[in-house]
Every structure is written in structure tokens, then in C-alpha cells.
Design an enzyme around this catalytic site. Structure first.
Site, PDB file in Angstrom:
ATOM      1  N   ASP A   1      86.570 -39.991  -7.540  1.00 11.18           N
ATOM      2  CA  ASP A   1      85.392 -40.001  -8.420  1.00 11.18           C
ATOM      3  C   ASP A   1      85.489 -41.157  -9.380  1.00 11.18           C
ATOM      4  O   ASP A   1      86.037 -41.023 -10.458  1.00 11.18           O
ATOM      5  CB  ASP A   1      85.291 -38.665  -9.168  1.00 11.18           C
ATOM      6  CG  ASP A   1      83.997 -38.542  -9.960  1.00 11.18           C
ATOM      7  OD1 ASP A   1      83.094 -39.359  -9.753  1.00 11.18           O
ATOM      8  OD2 ASP A   1      83.897 -37.614 -10.777  1.00 11.18           O
TER       9      ASP A   1
ATOM     10  N   GLU B   1      78.393 -43.317 -15.730  1.00 16.40           N
ATOM     11  CA  GLU B   1      77.852 -42.123 -15.053  1.00 16.40           C
ATOM     12  C   GLU B   1      78.444 -40.869 -15.650  1.00 16.40           C
ATOM     13  O   GLU B   1      77.769 -39.862 -15.810  1.00 16.40           O
ATOM     14  CB  GLU B   1      78.148 -42.186 -13.552  1.00 16.40           C
ATOM     15  CG  GLU B   1      77.410 -41.129 -12.735  1.00 16.40           C
ATOM     16  CD  GLU B   1      78.111 -39.791 -12.634  1.00 16.40           C
ATOM     17  OE1 GLU B   1      77.490 -38.833 -12.176  1.00 16.40           O
ATOM     18  OE2 GLU B   1      79.305 -39.679 -13.026  1.00 16.40           O
ATOM     19  N   GLU B   2      79.743 -40.934 -15.981  1.00 18.61           N
ATOM     20  CA  GLU B   2      80.445 -39.719 -16.387  1.00 18.61           C
ATOM     21  C   GLU B   2      80.028 -39.178 -17.747  1.00 18.61           C
ATOM     22  O   GLU B   2      79.994 -37.974 -17.941  1.00 18.61           O
ATOM     23  CB  GLU B   2      81.966 -39.949 -16.367  1.00 18.61           C
ATOM     24  CG  GLU B   2      82.538 -40.216 -14.984  1.00 18.61           C
ATOM     25  CD  GLU B   2      82.447 -39.022 -14.046  1.00 18.61           C
ATOM     26  OE1 GLU B   2      81.838 -38.003 -14.418  1.00 18.61           O
ATOM     27  OE2 GLU B   2      82.974 -39.126 -12.931  1.00 18.61           O
TER      28      GLU B   2
ATOM     29  N   ASP C   1      78.795 -40.485  -4.260  1.00 16.40           N
ATOM     30  CA  ASP C   1      79.511 -39.965  -5.432  1.00 16.40           C
ATOM     31  C   ASP C   1      79.970 -38.527  -5.194  1.00 16.40           C
ATOM     32  O   ASP C   1      79.874 -37.681  -6.082  1.00 16.40           O
ATOM     33  CB  ASP C   1      78.620 -40.054  -6.686  1.00 16.40           C
ATOM     34  CG  ASP C   1      79.396 -39.727  -7.961  1.00 16.40           C
ATOM     35  OD1 ASP C   1      80.647 -39.721  -7.915  1.00 16.40           O
ATOM     36  OD2 ASP C   1      78.752 -39.447  -8.987  1.00 16.40           O
TER      37      ASP C   1
ATOM     38  N   HIS D   1      87.847 -35.008 -11.907  1.00 18.42           N
ATOM     39  CA  HIS D   1      87.985 -35.072 -13.377  1.00 18.42           C
ATOM     40  C   HIS D   1      89.353 -34.603 -13.881  1.00 18.42           C
ATOM     41  O   HIS D   1      89.466 -34.123 -15.000  1.00 18.42           O
ATOM     42  CB  HIS D   1      86.889 -34.228 -14.070  1.00 18.42           C
ATOM     43  CG  HIS D   1      85.500 -34.723 -13.819  1.00 18.42           C
ATOM     44  ND1 HIS D   1      84.390 -34.177 -14.440  1.00 18.42           N
ATOM     45  CD2 HIS D   1      85.027 -35.714 -13.027  1.00 18.42           C
ATOM     46  CE1 HIS D   1      83.299 -34.819 -14.020  1.00 18.42           C
ATOM     47  NE2 HIS D   1      83.661 -35.744 -13.169  1.00 18.42           N
TER      48      HIS D   1
HETATM   49 ZN   LIG Z   1      81.211 -39.301  -9.993  1.00 14.03          ZN
END
Ligand SMILES: [Zn+2]
Length: 445
Positions: free
Chosen positions: A277, A311-312, A339, A409
Site C-alpha cells: 500500500d 491518498e492516505e 490500490d 497500514h
Molecule cells: Zn492505498
């Protein structure tokens, strides 16, 4: 070499139109090139090992922007440039938490992105599995306490609500802090961070993710009596971060103004390496274009590789790209986003017209040699959402998604989780679909 047997299928597909026939041979060549390619994974390794994780505002993301432009140029892309992006700069400070009663135990936490800090708060914990359970306790049962959301994982889309909305929901009932069980189906004691969204009508309280193991421990202790937790976080939002989207192109020979976007996001959370990610998304998009270039293929329309940023924790890069193209959105033929990690690809999800969907479903046969031919409804993530919102047909690459959220994450999102063979299959899927969209005689919208 299990893909070779599959490729034979390109020659025996029946029922597809004449125009698709013309793309079978080219698709075969693209897939073969992707499966023989080592450069894409090598670039991904360099991004992961030498630059590492890349949170908005970090020095690593700045280096990644410079590095990405050099990689695009080296891959033969044209018009390589960086589009400036501004976003709030959230900084993770020192974070610590522990159970202080009835036992003493350190907790493994990660503050949620966007969280405010706390110099130190010690309070009784109220553990719940759902918003309904918390609401039933009411202000009387929640005020002055730390809320632990110990919600079992019921799919990312469902369970992530506790991370996003949980802190404000608890704050409205008077909670002083929130702990959120990591949103993951499987845990080996790593906390999973992610962004939160404070509501304007609720006090901003500090919020952190805890491991599934720690959440379960606290919940078991709470069932037996009073549990107290101490939480300290130096997290804060400090001004604005100057970021950039990075783009590069293979210019179209017939309709160069018409654009097919292929992209992912360059930023990542500040733990692990941002490998699945979304290092894989940006590196696969680049490699797809690089292979098309190396094969000497020049599509009718322009293929634009876009490395989105932020994006996060904000989505500022997606909005900045939308602003940058302005009225040229009318010449955006399609946008493909990757993604969801680089496990084995199965096809694409599509957001657009019914006619567009049926054409893509026909074109899916170009990928049946690698079993990635399925095109379903509902595709595209946060980075192409502003394009889809304004009428651009959007595709999201789909994989089997077996383990993605185990790593997502967390400190475990590292290169070793990316299988090189599956990575190549993803490159192949992006390249074949991207090339077809950019070259086919019709237009998807
Ligand atoms: Zn992502």
C-alpha cells in the site's frame, strides 16, 4: 512457468469481435514481456528499501518524488513533471500507552492519522463491540472515560467506520480518548494505523489503534471489573506540507490529447515500507507503461502514468490532479487505479455506463490467459474518485485479496509480502488493459 499454458488460450477464444482479435497478439506480447521483466520488482525494492515509508510531509516522500521523476525518464516516459500539492502536515510524535489497573501492561499503539495529542490522560476504559452498544451506555456510562472499540473484523469497508468515525462518536458522549482495535482480519500483534475524521460538532479527542491481541485483553479485563489505561501522544498537525503528484506519458500518435490514466499513490503510512500500500500500485503502473514503450508500441491515445500523493491522509493529490487538468477532463477516456495490493489479479472493477461495462467485459478476454478477465461493477478508489465524479470511466484493478488487510497500514507492509510472480501478473493486467483503452478504435465514453 504456469502462465505459458494460459497464454495458449489467447488463440482459442471465440465470440469476441474482430477488433478485439487484432489485440490478441499484442496482448500476448505484452503479457510475455511482463512475465520476463525483472525491472519493475527491482524498482519496487529500491523504493521500499532505500526510500522506505513515505508519509505526507516526510523527507522520504520528498526524495520519492525526485526519484520517481528520474525513474519515469529512465523508463522512456515523456513530459515527466511534478504537479504541486498542498496538504495539512500531520506529525506523529512520541506515543505510549499502558494498562495501569488492575494489572500493569504496556500497550502497542499507533496514533490514528490526524489525531490530536495528549500530554497524558489516565482514565477508566469502557469496551464496546459496536456503536449501538456505546449508545446504550449513553453519556452517563461514557463521560470521562476512554472508549475502546473492540469491533470484530467484518470486512474492511464495514469495520473501518470505527477508526474513521469512532473518535468523534465517543467524544460526543463525553469520552476523553478513543482506542480502536486494528482493522484487520488477522493479527500477529502489530497495530494498524489509518486516518480518522473528526466531526465539526464533537470535541477532538486523542485516538490510537491497538492490536487485536491488546484489544481482546482489555475487553476481557473490563468484563471482570474496572480497567484503567494511561495514554500519551505528542501527535499534532503542524502547518502545511508541500507535496507533489508525479506524472509521465507515452504520447498517443493519433489523438495525443486523449488520455488514459494509470496510477496509484506514492505516499504511504509511516510504518513498514508502504510496499503493498501502495508501492506496488505506482511501480506496476510505471512498469506497464515502460513495457509498452520497450515493445515499441505507440497507442493512438496518450497513456499517462500518475503517482498521486496524500491518498492516505487527505486525498489532496487526487484533487490537485483534477484541478490541474481542468477542462481537459473531457479528453480523459478512462482512469485505472491500482490500490489493493499485488496479490494474484482477477480482473477489474468498473464505474461507468452499462455500455462501457459490457465493452470492457468483452475486452476482458485479452486477459484470460492470466485469469484476470473478470470485469465487474464498482471500481476505482480515492485517487480517481474526483475523475469518476466528473464523468470519467474508472477502473480499479482487483486481486484475490486474501492477505492484503493482514499487512495494510502496519509495520508488516514490507517488500517480502509482495510475491514477484503476482507482481508481474498485475503489471501485465495494467499494461494490457491500459494499452487497449488507449488504442482501441472506439472510445469508452
Ligand atoms: Zn492505498
Amino acid at each position: 512457468m504456469k502462465w505459458v499454458a494460459g497464454l495458449v488460450a489467447f488463440g482459442v477464444v471465440v465470440g469476441a469481435g474482430e477488433t478485439l482479435n487484432a489485440y490478441r497478439e499484442i496482448s500476448h506480447r505484452i503479457v510475455a514481456a511482463a512475465m520476463a521483466d525483472e525491472e519493475g520488482y527491482a524498482r519496487l525494492a529500491e523504493l521500499c528499501d532505500r526510500i522506505g515509508n513515505r508519509l505526507s510531509g516526510s523527507e522520504a516522500l520528498e526524495r520519492a518524488v525526485v526519484w520517481s521523476q528520474a525513474q519515469m525518464k529512465e523508463a522512456g516516459l515523456e513530459n515527466v513533471t511534478a504537479i504541486p500539492v498542498k496538504a495539512p502536515h500531520w506529525v506523529r510524535g512520541r506515543e505510549a500507552a499502558s494498562i495501569v489497573a488492575p494489572v500493569e501492561r504496556k500497550l502497542n499503539i499507533l496514533g490514528l492519522g490526524g489525531s490530536v495529542g495528549t500530554a497524558g490522560v489516565t482514565a477508566e476504559v469502557v469496551a464496546v463491540q459496536s456503536f449501538d452498544e456505546l449508545d446504550r451506555l449513553g453519556r452517563k456510562g461514557v463521560a470521562g472515560r476512554i472508549v475502546l472499540y473492540n469491533a470484530p473484523y467484518r470486512g474492511y469497508g464495514n469495520t473501518v467506520a470505527y477508526r474513521m468515525a469512532g473518535p468523534s462518536h465517543a467524544a460526543r458522549l463525553g469520552a476523553v480518548a478513543a482506542l480502536v482495535r486494528s482493522v484487520t482480519p488477522a493479527s500477529l500483534a502489530t497495530p494498524h494505523t489509518g486516518t480518522l475524521e473528526y466531526d465539526a460538532d464533537a470535541p477532538e479527542i486523542p485516538a490510537a489503534s491497538v492490536t487485536v491481541e491488546d484489544a481482546e485483553t482489555i475487553a476481557r479485563l473490563c468484563a471482570k471489573g474496572e480497567v484503567k489505561v494511561h495514554l500519551e501522544m505528542d501527535d499534532r498537525t503542524a502547518g502545511e506540507a508541500e507535496l507533489a503528484d508525479v506524472i509521465g506519458e507515452i504520447r498517443g500518435v493519433e489523438f495525443p490529447e486523449e488520455v488514459v490514466v494509470i496510477g496509484g499513490h506514492l505516499d504511504s503510512w509511516d510504518v513498514g515500507q508502504g510496499a503493498q500500500d501502495d508501492g506496488v500500485g505506482v511501480m506496476a503502473a510505471l512498469e506497464a507503461a515502460s513495457l509498452i514503450h520497450k515493445l515499441g508500441l505507440r497507442p493512438r491515445r496518450t497513456i499517462r502514468v500518475v503517482f498521486f500523493t496524500n491518498e492516505e491522509n487527505g486525498g489532496a493529490g487526487a484533487e490537485a490532479y483534477r484541478e490541474w487538468i481542468g477542462g481537459r477532463i473531457r479528453t480523459h477516456v478512462a482512469a485505472i487505479e491500482m490500490d489493493g495490493g499485488a496479490e494474484r489479479p482477477v480482473g477489474f472493477g468498473f464505474t461507468g455506463t452499462a455500455a462501457g461495462l459490457s465493452r470492457l467485459q468483452e475486452a476482458g478476454v485479452l486477459l484470460d490467459g492470466i485469469h484476470a478477465e473478470t470485469v465487474g461493477t464498482g471500481g476505482g478508489g480515492a485517487d480517481i474518485a474526483p475523475l469518476i465524479r466528473d464523468g470519467v470511466p474508472g477502473l480499479g484493478l482487483r486481486t484475490v485479496g486474501t492477505h492484503y488487510f493482514d499487512w495494510h497500514h502496519s509495520a508488516a507492509d514490507t517488500l517480502d509480502k509482495v510475491d514477484p510472480y503476482n507482481f508481474k501478473l498485475n503489471v501485465a493486467a495494467l499494461a494490457v488493459m491500459g494499452y487497449w483503452l488507449a488504442d482501441e478504435p472506439g472510445r469508452l465514453n
